[in-house]
Design a protein around this motif. Structure first.
Motif, PDB file in Angstrom:
ATOM      1  N   GLU A 342      41.010  49.852  37.682  1.00 14.03           N
ATOM      2  CA  GLU A 342      41.527  48.740  36.876  1.00 14.03           C
ATOM      3  C   GLU A 342      41.339  47.411  37.604  1.00 14.03           C
ATOM      4  O   GLU A 342      41.323  47.347  38.837  1.00 14.03           O
ATOM      5  CB  GLU A 342      42.999  48.992  36.560  1.00 14.03           C
ATOM      6  CG  GLU A 342      43.692  47.918  35.744  1.00 14.03           C
ATOM      7  CD  GLU A 342      43.048  47.663  34.394  1.00 14.03           C
ATOM      8  OE1 GLU A 342      41.966  47.053  34.380  1.00 14.03           O
ATOM      9  OE2 GLU A 342      43.639  48.039  33.370  1.00 14.03           O
ATOM     10  N   SER A 343      41.192  46.348  36.833  1.00 12.87           N
ATOM     11  CA  SER A 343      40.937  45.026  37.398  1.00 12.87           C
ATOM     12  C   SER A 343      42.106  44.535  38.248  1.00 12.87           C
ATOM     13  O   SER A 343      43.263  44.911  38.045  1.00 12.87           O
ATOM     14  CB  SER A 343      40.662  44.021  36.272  1.00 12.87           C
ATOM     15  OG  SER A 343      41.798  43.891  35.446  1.00 12.87           O
ATOM     16  N   ARG A 344      41.768  43.669  39.224  1.00 16.81           N
ATOM     17  CA  ARG A 344      42.717  43.060  40.143  1.00 16.81           C
ATOM     18  C   ARG A 344      43.528  44.074  40.947  1.00 16.81           C
ATOM     19  O   ARG A 344      44.633  43.791  41.395  1.00 16.81           O
ATOM     20  CB  ARG A 344      43.641  42.075  39.403  1.00 16.81           C
ATOM     21  CG  ARG A 344      42.942  40.780  39.082  1.00 16.81           C
ATOM     22  CD  ARG A 344      43.789  39.851  38.241  1.00 16.81           C
ATOM     23  NE  ARG A 344      43.691  40.151  36.837  1.00 16.81           N
ATOM     24  CZ  ARG A 344      42.654  39.825  36.070  1.00 16.81           C
ATOM     25  NH1 ARG A 344      41.629  39.202  36.576  1.00 16.81           N
ATOM     26  NH2 ARG A 344      42.631  40.117  34.797  1.00 16.81           N
ATOM     27  N   ASP A 345      42.975  45.272  41.131  1.00 14.90           N
ATOM     28  CA  ASP A 345      43.606  46.271  41.991  1.00 14.90           C
ATOM     29  C   ASP A 345      43.240  46.015  43.455  1.00 14.90           C
ATOM     30  O   ASP A 345      42.177  45.459  43.750  1.00 14.90           O
ATOM     31  CB  ASP A 345      43.142  47.686  41.622  1.00 14.90           C
ATOM     32  CG  ASP A 345      43.992  48.292  40.521  1.00 14.90           C
ATOM     33  OD1 ASP A 345      44.817  47.567  39.955  1.00 14.90           O
ATOM     34  OD2 ASP A 345      43.804  49.489  40.222  1.00 14.90           O
ATOM     35  N   THR A 346      44.104  46.438  44.335  1.00 14.60           N
ATOM     36  CA  THR A 346      43.810  46.441  45.767  1.00 14.60           C
ATOM     37  C   THR A 346      43.959  47.886  46.251  1.00 14.60           C
ATOM     38  O   THR A 346      45.069  48.424  46.257  1.00 14.60           O
ATOM     39  CB  THR A 346      44.778  45.530  46.535  1.00 14.60           C
ATOM     40  OG1 THR A 346      44.624  44.189  46.059  1.00 14.60           O
ATOM     41  CG2 THR A 346      44.484  45.565  48.030  1.00 14.60           C
ATOM     42  N   LYS A 365      48.561  48.495  42.569  1.00 16.49           N
ATOM     43  CA  LYS A 365      48.869  47.072  42.708  1.00 16.49           C
ATOM     44  C   LYS A 365      49.475  46.805  44.092  1.00 16.49           C
ATOM     45  O   LYS A 365      50.653  46.496  44.225  1.00 16.49           O
ATOM     46  CB  LYS A 365      49.835  46.628  41.597  1.00 16.49           C
ATOM     47  CG  LYS A 365      49.276  46.801  40.193  1.00 16.49           C
ATOM     48  CD  LYS A 365      48.034  45.955  39.975  1.00 16.49           C
ATOM     49  CE  LYS A 365      47.443  46.181  38.592  1.00 16.49           C
ATOM     50  NZ  LYS A 365      46.148  45.531  38.437  1.00 16.49           N
ATOM     51  N   ASN A 366      48.677  47.020  45.118  1.00 17.32           N
ATOM     52  CA  ASN A 366      49.152  46.792  46.479  1.00 17.32           C
ATOM     53  C   ASN A 366      49.003  45.319  46.847  1.00 17.32           C
ATOM     54  O   ASN A 366      48.225  44.588  46.251  1.00 17.32           O
ATOM     55  CB  ASN A 366      48.333  47.645  47.459  1.00 17.32           C
ATOM     56  CG  ASN A 366      48.474  49.135  47.157  1.00 17.32           C
ATOM     57  OD1 ASN A 366      49.578  49.633  47.001  1.00 17.32           O
ATOM     58  ND2 ASN A 366      47.363  49.835  47.071  1.00 17.32           N
ATOM     59  N   GLU A 367      49.766  44.906  47.858  1.00 12.65           N
ATOM     60  CA  GLU A 367      49.631  43.531  48.339  1.00 12.65           C
ATOM     61  C   GLU A 367      48.306  43.378  49.059  1.00 12.65           C
ATOM     62  O   GLU A 367      47.971  44.158  49.961  1.00 12.65           O
ATOM     63  CB  GLU A 367      50.782  43.211  49.309  1.00 12.65           C
ATOM     64  CG  GLU A 367      52.137  43.087  48.643  1.00 12.65           C
ATOM     65  CD  GLU A 367      52.194  41.940  47.664  1.00 12.65           C
ATOM     66  OE1 GLU A 367      51.488  40.931  47.872  1.00 12.65           O
ATOM     67  OE2 GLU A 367      52.938  42.046  46.664  1.00 12.65           O
ATOM     68  N   ARG A 368      47.534  42.393  48.630  1.00 12.75           N
ATOM     69  CA  ARG A 368      46.198  42.225  49.210  1.00 12.75           C
ATOM     70  C   ARG A 368      46.250  41.487  50.545  1.00 12.75           C
ATOM     71  O   ARG A 368      45.502  41.790  51.465  1.00 12.75           O
ATOM     72  CB  ARG A 368      45.306  41.463  48.233  1.00 12.75           C
ATOM     73  CG  ARG A 368      43.862  41.357  48.698  1.00 12.75           C
ATOM     74  CD  ARG A 368      42.973  40.853  47.579  1.00 12.75           C
ATOM     75  NE  ARG A 368      43.010  41.722  46.419  1.00 12.75           N
ATOM     76  CZ  ARG A 368      42.257  41.529  45.347  1.00 12.75           C
ATOM     77  NH1 ARG A 368      41.418  40.513  45.277  1.00 12.75           N
ATOM     78  NH2 ARG A 368      42.346  42.343  44.311  1.00 12.75           N
TER      79      ARG A 368
END
Length: 371
Positions: A342-346, A365-368
């Motif tokens: 999925e987009s904007r995933d880390t 959705k981890n902190e990048r």
């Protein structure tokens, strides 16, 4: 062209699973740099349709942002334009769109105020190129009330499509919407041509009878009363409304003949442009049979995959047979196989994701950026 366009892009679809949690199906990224709706919009622009309405509803924010300017498809420099209609509370009505016919019904004033004699209706989840001028010529030559663009299904399961049968003159004799079992493999592409006044008359009558679905309550209901014909196409057409079909459609763009058809042959496909640098391939990376978009930085191994914009692939990463959506960061030593990320995933370093039984959708959705 003597027609205006309507694109139906408001429906919700649970078959997309997590992919449709934050965006409409018509806004799904396709082929690296495009959205699904770009193919319908480009076909209309290439057919010189100057006035197009897009009917949005479910998770429309991303789609509305994409449609914020008509300049990308060159609609209506002097006349016409690109119109985006979402459900609106009025003194007469406070309903959301209850179906495709109801969506048109709630925007009937726009149709009545237009002057073009014909209307082209399309869905926003198809991937194709089509000259609507040829369909309109066919429609006029057959003296049809409605023309349905159809194609032979390449899938064994036709239960998610409208299935039709035509006689020798291509007049539709049978039309079933999403049948469990069908003896025909000719399916509707969700593209229709109809006279504007005829459409207004049918929509008004359906609204009076509290009927809301364009296929069930107009096409199927009127198939023996109106002259409804099929226009068969044999060029590439795909519907992306399930996870499997979405994955397969993107993988089709790894085939040279499909890429050449859409991007090498006139006319082209247009989309909203992001000002991004070209993809960067760092020393030691390997890329085989993959589609890599602008803004990507590749350090690892990519094979048989589609990478959308601004994807970062860390050191010693392995990506195989996967789709990586926009703005994904893949940490070092990550292995991704048979997945849609999925987009904007880390994705954290040393992660392992593999679709064992079908396609796995990865949502993290981890902190990048850690302090």
């Amino acid at each position: 062209m003597r027609a205006l366009g309507i694109i139906l892009a408001g429906g919700n679809n649970n078959k997309m699973r997590e992919l449709s949690n934050k965006r409409a199906v018509a806004a799904m990224p396709v082929a690296g740099s495009f959205r699904s709706i770009d193919f319908a919009l480009s076909s209309m622009a290439n057919s010189h349709i100057q006035k197009v309405a897009v009917l949005t509803q479910y998770n429309a924010r991303s789609l509305n942002e994409h449609l914020s300017s008509s300049k990308w498809w060159d609609f209506g420099r002097k006349h016409g334009g690109l119109f985006v209609f979402s459900p609106t509370v009025t003194s007469d009505n406070s309903w959301w769109y209850r179906g495709t016919a109801d969506a048109i019904s709630q925007n009937l004033t726009w149709l009545k105020n237009s002057h073009e004699p014909y209307v082209v209706i399309a869905s926003g989840d198809g991937v194709y190129k089509l000259d609507f001028n040829k369909v309109l010529e066919y429609h006029i030559a057959k003296r049809a009330d409605v023309t349905v663009v159809c194609t032979d299904s390449k899938e064994a399961d036709t239960s998610r499509f409208g299935v039709l049968k035509m006689n020798e003159d291509c007049r539709i004799e049978e039309f079933e919407e999403k049948p469990m079992v069908s003896s025909s493999n000719v399916i509707s592409t969700g593209i229709y041509v109809i006279r504007r006044r005829q459409l207004i008359e049918m929509i008004e009558r359906s609204a009076q009878e509290d009927r809301y679905d364009f296929v069930k309550d107009i096409l199927i209901r009127y198939k023996n009363l109106k002259r409804i014909y099929g226009y068969k196409i044999n060029t590439y057409w795909s519907n992306i409304a399930t996870v499997d079909s979405y994955y397969r459609t993107n993988m089709d763009f790894l085939k040279p003949e499909v890429r050449d058809y859409f991007f090498g042959q006139y006319p082209g496909i247009y989309s909203k442009i992001d000002d991004l640098p070209p993809a960067k391939y760092n020393p030691g990376c390997t890329v085989k049979n993959s589609l890599v978009s602008s803004g990507c930085i590749i350090n690892g191994q990519v094979e048989n995959s589609v990478l959308f914009k601004k994807v970062y692939v860390g050191n010693n990463c392995v990506i195989k047979n996967s789709i990586i959506l926009n703005d994904v960061y893949l940490g070092d030593n990550t292995h991704i196989e048979n997945c849609i990320v999925e987009s904007r995933d880390t994705i954290r370093a040393n992660s392992y994701h593999c679709g064992e039984d079908g396609i796995k959708i990865v949502v993290e959705k981890n902190e990048r950026y850690a302090i």
